[in-house]
Design an enzyme around this catalytic site. Structure first.
Site, PDB file in Angstrom:
ATOM      1  N   CYS A   1      -2.504   9.207   2.430  1.00 40.90           N
ATOM      2  CA  CYS A   1      -2.146   8.457   1.117  1.00 40.90           C
ATOM      3  C   CYS A   1      -3.289   8.745   0.286  1.00 40.90           C
ATOM      4  O   CYS A   1      -3.134   8.956  -0.863  1.00 40.90           O
ATOM      5  CB  CYS A   1      -1.826   6.988   1.477  1.00 40.90           C
ATOM      6  SG  CYS A   1      -3.095   6.055   2.087  1.00 40.90           S
TER       7      CYS A   1
ATOM      8  N   GLU B   1       0.856  -1.017   0.043  1.00 39.35           N
ATOM      9  CA  GLU B   1       0.254   0.118  -0.065  1.00 39.35           C
ATOM     10  C   GLU B   1       0.969   1.399  -0.041  1.00 39.35           C
ATOM     11  O   GLU B   1       1.456   1.636   0.952  1.00 39.35           O
ATOM     12  CB  GLU B   1      -0.741   0.100   1.509  1.00 39.35           C
ATOM     13  CG  GLU B   1      -1.804  -1.013   1.452  1.00 39.35           C
ATOM     14  CD  GLU B   1      -2.931  -1.088   0.451  1.00 39.35           C
ATOM     15  OE1 GLU B   1      -3.100  -0.165  -0.303  1.00 39.35           O
ATOM     16  OE2 GLU B   1      -3.808  -1.982   0.566  1.00 39.35           O
TER      17      GLU B   1
HETATM   18  P1  NAP Z   1       8.298   5.357   4.688  1.00 38.27           P
HETATM   19  O1  NAP Z   1       9.288   6.259   4.739  1.00 38.27           O
HETATM   20  O2  NAP Z   1       8.011   4.446   3.589  1.00 38.27           O
HETATM   21  O3  NAP Z   1       8.009   4.360   6.011  1.00 38.27           O
HETATM   22  C1  NAP Z   1       7.012   3.574   6.033  1.00 38.27           C
HETATM   23  C2  NAP Z   1       7.675   2.373   6.907  1.00 38.27           C
HETATM   24  O4  NAP Z   1       8.471   1.609   6.049  1.00 38.27           O
HETATM   25  C3  NAP Z   1       8.368   2.580   8.083  1.00 38.27           C
HETATM   26  O5  NAP Z   1       8.004   1.669   9.022  1.00 38.27           O
HETATM   27  C4  NAP Z   1       9.601   2.744   7.660  1.00 38.27           C
HETATM   28  O6  NAP Z   1      10.683   2.574   8.692  1.00 38.27           O
HETATM   29  C5  NAP Z   1       9.964   1.642   6.468  1.00 38.27           C
HETATM   30  N1  NAP Z   1      10.822   1.687   5.730  1.00 38.27           N
HETATM   31  C6  NAP Z   1      11.413   2.833   4.997  1.00 38.27           C
HETATM   32  N2  NAP Z   1      12.005   2.632   4.217  1.00 38.27           N
HETATM   33  C7  NAP Z   1      12.412   1.199   4.028  1.00 38.27           C
HETATM   34  C8  NAP Z   1      13.145   0.305   3.114  1.00 38.27           C
HETATM   35  N3  NAP Z   1      13.896   0.701   2.344  1.00 38.27           N
HETATM   36  N4  NAP Z   1      13.244  -0.994   3.397  1.00 38.27           N
HETATM   37  C9  NAP Z   1      12.104  -1.315   4.451  1.00 38.27           C
HETATM   38  N5  NAP Z   1      11.504  -0.746   5.094  1.00 38.27           N
HETATM   39  C10 NAP Z   1      11.442   0.635   5.037  1.00 38.27           C
HETATM   40  O7  NAP Z   1       6.901   6.138   4.629  1.00 38.27           O
HETATM   41  P2  NAP Z   1       6.245   7.416   5.502  1.00 38.27           P
HETATM   42  O8  NAP Z   1       7.085   8.458   4.914  1.00 38.27           O
HETATM   43  O9  NAP Z   1       6.441   6.793   6.716  1.00 38.27           O
HETATM   44  O10 NAP Z   1       4.711   7.413   5.216  1.00 38.27           O
HETATM   45  C11 NAP Z   1       4.454   7.946   4.234  1.00 38.27           C
HETATM   46  C12 NAP Z   1       4.205   7.213   2.938  1.00 38.27           C
HETATM   47  O11 NAP Z   1       3.327   6.006   3.045  1.00 38.27           O
HETATM   48  C13 NAP Z   1       3.476   8.172   1.845  1.00 38.27           C
HETATM   49  O12 NAP Z   1       4.032   7.899   0.533  1.00 38.27           O
HETATM   50  C14 NAP Z   1       1.905   7.670   1.762  1.00 38.27           C
HETATM   51  O13 NAP Z   1       1.325   7.964   0.824  1.00 38.27           O
HETATM   52  C15 NAP Z   1       2.380   6.414   2.215  1.00 38.27           C
HETATM   53  N6  NAP Z   1       0.866   5.477   2.865  1.00 38.27           N
HETATM   54  C16 NAP Z   1       0.208   4.690   1.833  1.00 38.27           C
HETATM   55  C17 NAP Z   1      -0.881   4.177   2.436  1.00 38.27           C
HETATM   56  C18 NAP Z   1      -1.768   3.371   1.512  1.00 38.27           C
HETATM   57  O14 NAP Z   1      -2.691   2.502   2.280  1.00 38.27           O
HETATM   58  N7  NAP Z   1      -1.390   3.064   0.163  1.00 38.27           N
HETATM   59  C19 NAP Z   1      -1.401   4.579   3.895  1.00 38.27           C
HETATM   60  C20 NAP Z   1      -0.667   5.400   4.524  1.00 38.27           C
HETATM   61  C21 NAP Z   1       0.519   5.983   3.978  1.00 38.27           C
HETATM   62  P3  NAP Z   1      11.607   3.752   9.301  1.00 38.27           P
HETATM   63  O15 NAP Z   1      10.365   4.431   9.991  1.00 38.27           O
HETATM   64  O16 NAP Z   1      12.371   2.829  10.427  1.00 38.27           O
HETATM   65  O17 NAP Z   1      12.134   4.434   8.303  1.00 38.27           O
END
Ligand code: NAP
Length: 470
Positions: free
Chosen positions: A265, A231
């Site tokens: 999102c 997601e």
């Molecule tokens: P993020 O940086 O991707 O972080 C999300 C999770 O992934 C965190 O637990 C993070 O850990 C982990 N993570 C980050 N990079 C990683 C990698 N290379 N390998 C494995 N794990 C990794 O996203 P965010 O900034 O927190 O959240 C915002 C994003 O989420 C936006 O793009 C938003 O649109 C999306 N989102 C999508 C949905 C949906 O249902 N489609 C819902 C909500 C949010 P750390 O915190 O330790 O870095």
């Protein structure tokens, strides 16, 4: 990134945690594996009772949990309370409906030369859930409730900025009665994900997060041949056609853009308005956006709290500045406040062109892009002209247009005359760079099930079992 609670309203570091060691992680995976063997043998009635107990605890502790979420990531206290309530309702929904969702599905036995043929849904084992901070309870609950009801166990790697909410979730399911290890929190950074996902005891992964994290997890899972649900981000269009009630559309547009301080999102991010109603919509929308109260998220009168991180605020401000430097017009907002806390004013930017970052990138804060279009076809072209495909909104009272938008908008969710939201009753997910797989509804529950075909023959001579090769 440190594992820590930092209050976005003040920038104050409140609590830090050492990441778990490899040995601690391995022990948690072992507990999840052992718990799986136990959980899959329990009845749906038993699992439902535990899940209802978790829901009751959420209701009882609502205000305290909401305060914690607000402190960790800055959403308004009112929004946080609503999130807790939504989680309790979803837990009860899955407790009530899992039996129907997981029931054997009979097939036409005669057509396949069987005495009986059916599909059975069975759990697959421990699932790694990598989750974001923006809905720190809901994102986890919408995975955990169906997964636990199906008999899977969960290992949560939550965002490093919400460790206390992550620990609270582990405690919630344990105290509700689920076996020790059925839902475990791993306090680790994203660099630990590779090792966890490669562990043979971990059977699958679900990620809600950014495109970059999605690519990384999909790559690891691909190497390991493990199922993933992703997601990811979105840049949802919100189309307004001439037949729409412009005042209502502008009001909902404001909520759709600024819910969760603009960090959702499925927030509407690109407002694509027919030229016949463009000026009227632009005036009403900018008026409503600038009237929102930005401030202390604990204050019940606040509409928009701080962004969750300083980096997040810098990012959206750079996206706005980039647009302005290339000729865009700011209708309201656009100035980065000074002073403590990572606040950003609701902002509307128009006259956008494809070379601007805002045209193609997700804008994760209370900043709206406003686009003028001359026809239905142009509206659809701009709406679909993005690498994302999560949600899409269309405002029109013309039944023919409603039907066409439902088909033509390239997104996992299309909402006509409403803003995109998620319900336990309906599947949720995206297409294109917004990810794949579905959460919620029966489809979400079955993502982490073995969809097992069962064929039963007579077993007597001449009955023809297995007569045809594949
Ligand atoms: P993020 O940086 O991707 O972080 C999300 C999770 O992934 C965190 O637990 C993070 O850990 C982990 N993570 C980050 N990079 C990683 C990698 N290379 N390998 C494995 N794990 C990794 O996203 P965010 O900034 O927190 O959240 C915002 C994003 O989420 C936006 O793009 C938003 O649109 C999306 N989102 C999508 C949905 C949906 O249902 N489609 C819902 C909500 C949010 P750390 O915190 O330790 O870095």
């Amino acid at each position: 990134m440190p594992i820590a609670t930092v209050n976005p309203a003040t920038g104050e570091m409140l609590k830090t945690y050492d990441p778990m060691s490899d040995a601690q992680v391995d022990a948690a995976i072992e507990r999840a594996d052992l718990a799986f063997r136990q959980l899959r043998g329990t009845s749906l009635t038993q699992r439902g009772d535990w899940l209802r107990a978790a829901a009751d605890r959420l209701d009882a502790d609502r205000d305290e949990i909401a305060r914690l979420m607000t402190t960790e990531m800055g959403k308004t206290y009112a929004a946080a309370k609503a999130e807790v309530t939504k989680c309790a309702a979803a837990a009860r929904f899955y407790a009530a409906h899992a039996a129907r969702m997981l029931a054997d599905e009979p097939a036409d036995a005669r057509a396949v030369g069987a005495t009986r043929a059916f599909v059975r849904y069975q759990p697959i084992g421990p699932v790694l859930a990598v989750m974001p901070w923006n809905f720190p309870l809901w994102q986890v609950m919408r995975f955990a409730a169906p997964a636990l009801m199906a008999g899977n166990t969960g290992l949560l790697k939550h965002a490093s900025t919400v460790p206390q909410t992550a620990l609270l979730l582990e405690d919630l399911f344990r105290r509700a009665g689920f076996p020790e290890g059925a839902f475990g929190t791993l306090l680790v950074g994203s660099d630990a994900v590779d090792r966890i996902l490669r562990d043979p005891r971990v059977r699958a992964a679900t990620l809600t997060g950014s495109e970059g994290a999605g690519r990384s997890i999909a790559q690891i899972a691909g190497r390991e041949l493990k199922k993933t649900v992703l997601e990811l981000g979105g840049s949802d269009p919100f189309v307004v056609m001439p037949s729409a009630d412009v005042a209502t559309a502008a009001e909902v547009a404001t909520t759709a853009r600024c819910q969760n301080n603009g960090q959702s999102c499925i927030a509407a991010k690109r407002f694509i308005v027919h030229t016949d109603v463009f000026d009227d919509f632009a005036r009403k929308f900018a008026g409503r956006m600038s009237a929102l109260r930005v401030g202390d998220p604990m204050d019940e009168a606040t509409d928009v709290g701080p962004l969750a991180s300083e980096r997040g605020r810098d990012e959206i401000h750079e996206q706005v500045r980039d647009a302005v430097e290339r000729g865009a017009t700011v209708l309201c907002g656009g100035e980065k406040p000074t002073g403590p806390g990572w606040y950003y004013p609701p902002t509307v930017v128009t006259d956008l062109t494809p070379e601007m970052r805002m045209w193609a990138e997700e804008v994760f804060g209370p900043v709206a892009g406003l686009y003028r279009v001359a026809s239905y076809d142009e509206a659809v072209e701009v709406a679909n002209g993005t690498a994302f495909g999560l949600g899409a909104n269309a405002w029109t009272t013309d039944p023919d247009e409603q039907e066409r938008f439902a088909t033509d908008l390239d997104a996992g969710n299309v909402f006509v005359n409403g803003m995109t939201t998620s319900f336990p009753e309906l599947p949720f997910g995206g297409v294109k760079n917004s990810g794949y797989g579905r959460e919620l509804s029966a489809l979400g529950m079955r993502e982490f099930c073995n969809t097992k075909t069962v064929w039963v023959g007579e077993g007597t001579a001449g009955a023809g079992a297995g007569a045809h090769a594949e």
